[in-house]
Scaffold this motif. Sequence first.
Motif, PDB file in Angstrom:
ATOM      1  N   LEU A  84       0.813  -1.256   0.027  1.00 53.64           N
ATOM      2  CA  LEU A  84       0.050   0.007   0.093  1.00 53.64           C
ATOM      3  C   LEU A  84       0.871   1.186   0.059  1.00 53.64           C
ATOM      4  CD1 LEU A  84      -2.887   1.311   0.170  1.00 53.64           C
ATOM      5  CD2 LEU A  84      -2.618   1.199   2.878  1.00 53.64           C
ATOM      6  N   TRP A  88       1.379   4.537  -3.137  1.00 59.36           N
ATOM      7  CA  TRP A  88       1.105   5.781  -2.672  1.00 59.36           C
ATOM      8  C   TRP A  88       2.735   6.649  -3.151  1.00 59.36           C
ATOM      9  CZ3 TRP A  88      -3.000   8.162  -3.008  1.00 59.36           C
ATOM     10  CH2 TRP A  88      -4.049   7.669  -2.488  1.00 59.36           C
ATOM     11  N   THR A 121      -2.617   0.115  -4.501  1.00 56.40           N
ATOM     12  CA  THR A 121      -3.297   0.615  -3.473  1.00 56.40           C
ATOM     13  C   THR A 121      -4.715   0.212  -3.472  1.00 56.40           C
ATOM     14  OG1 THR A 121      -3.843   2.534  -4.795  1.00 56.40           O
ATOM     15  CG2 THR A 121      -2.041   2.870  -3.333  1.00 56.40           C
ATOM     16  N   SER A 188      -1.244   6.024   5.216  1.00 55.11           N
ATOM     17  CA  SER A 188      -0.933   4.585   5.080  1.00 55.11           C
ATOM     18  C   SER A 188       0.444   4.302   5.733  1.00 55.11           C
ATOM     19  CB  SER A 188      -0.717   4.429   3.535  1.00 55.11           C
ATOM     20  OG  SER A 188      -1.933   4.402   2.639  1.00 55.11           O
TER      21      SER A 188
END
Length: 410
Positions: A84, A88, A121, A188
């Motif tokens: 994740l 980003w 993501t 995150s």
Amino acid sequence: MTGPVRLGLRANLAQFTLLVAVNALVGGMLGQERVVLPLLAEQTFGLTTATSALTFILTFGLVKAATNFFAGTLSDRYGRKPVLVAGWLIGLPIPLLLMWAPGWGWVIIANVLLGVNQGLTWSTTVIMKIDLAGPERRGLAMGLNEAAGYLAVAVTTVATGYLAERYGLRPAPFLLGAAYAALGLGLSTVAVKETHDHARHEAGSEPSPHTTRQIFLLTSFKERALSSVSQAGLVNNLNDGLAWGLLPIMFAAHGLSLGRIGFLSALYLAVWGLGQLATGALSDRWGRKRLIVWGMLTQGLALALIGAASSFPLWAAALVLLGAGTAMVYPTLLAAIGDVAHPSWRARAVGVYRLWRDGGFAAGALVAGVTADLFGIPAAIWTVAALTAASGLVVALRMYETHVRGAAAT
């Protein structure tokens, strides 16, 4: 993890809610392109054919599809959170490239990065929510996840449409994307917790009985429900690729303003997003199959109406219908994957399904672009409408009911 691992939405409410918010930011990254980029291709970079103008969707679809596949495997190997965060980090330069791209090639590079960003993501937030929710409320969990993502796409779409109308196609609309990327990375990194232990807890001590190759073949071709879901996902995003790439061009050709084009695009996405709050939960009660079949048939009818219409009110009504049909299908397909795939190989099955589903963007760009160039945009829309209805019939004939309660109800 600290403390005992517990499954269920209530037991994991804080993390689940945080992941819903993170997925809304993921959707916002996609929403920054929905109205502006097709018009940027035509008005700024002078791409005169539909096939050329849709190259950004073709590139995005191919890259995202491949990344989805690897996201599932990487999530099983290294954990969900690192994947994740990596997604980003890759998303940070995208808005900057779109703001200042000196040529169309730079837009294509931005969409390569967007495909990787979305694949890592969005796939990971799906997997993490399935991990947390457990088997009982999987449909509701997927409805909340997809609703958050596509409501954010809708809100960002209408916002970028009005920003483009007031300040121009660049750079103002893409400032939203820059804010989304920074906030998504921060949340995150700092607040999201790893969920892999929840999947291990649900799986127990049983290891995966399948290799990645076997999982690919099962999900794609061999297992009746999984393969039915995979082809429906592909066709669903095929028609969304058409809606993304060609409908803004068609509406502009009929003299609609950027604000009205943004409103129509956002209307479809908002109905899609909000509808999933109901349809995901309904699939836990009624079962998966009937919602998928009727959702695909509804989308086919809506697309046919869009192709035949020539006024703002009729387009708006048809796009509401298209959003409703998509809402019936989208979370239900993911929930069906979660029903069939064992927790020990579920992340990889989700990755394979999303490979096929987002490959639909590339297929849509090719089918819609070539057909539009040869026969016109209405012909492209009717062609995709027919393919969508046919996909619903395939599900009706091949898929079995995957949800225990739904199977009992039927």
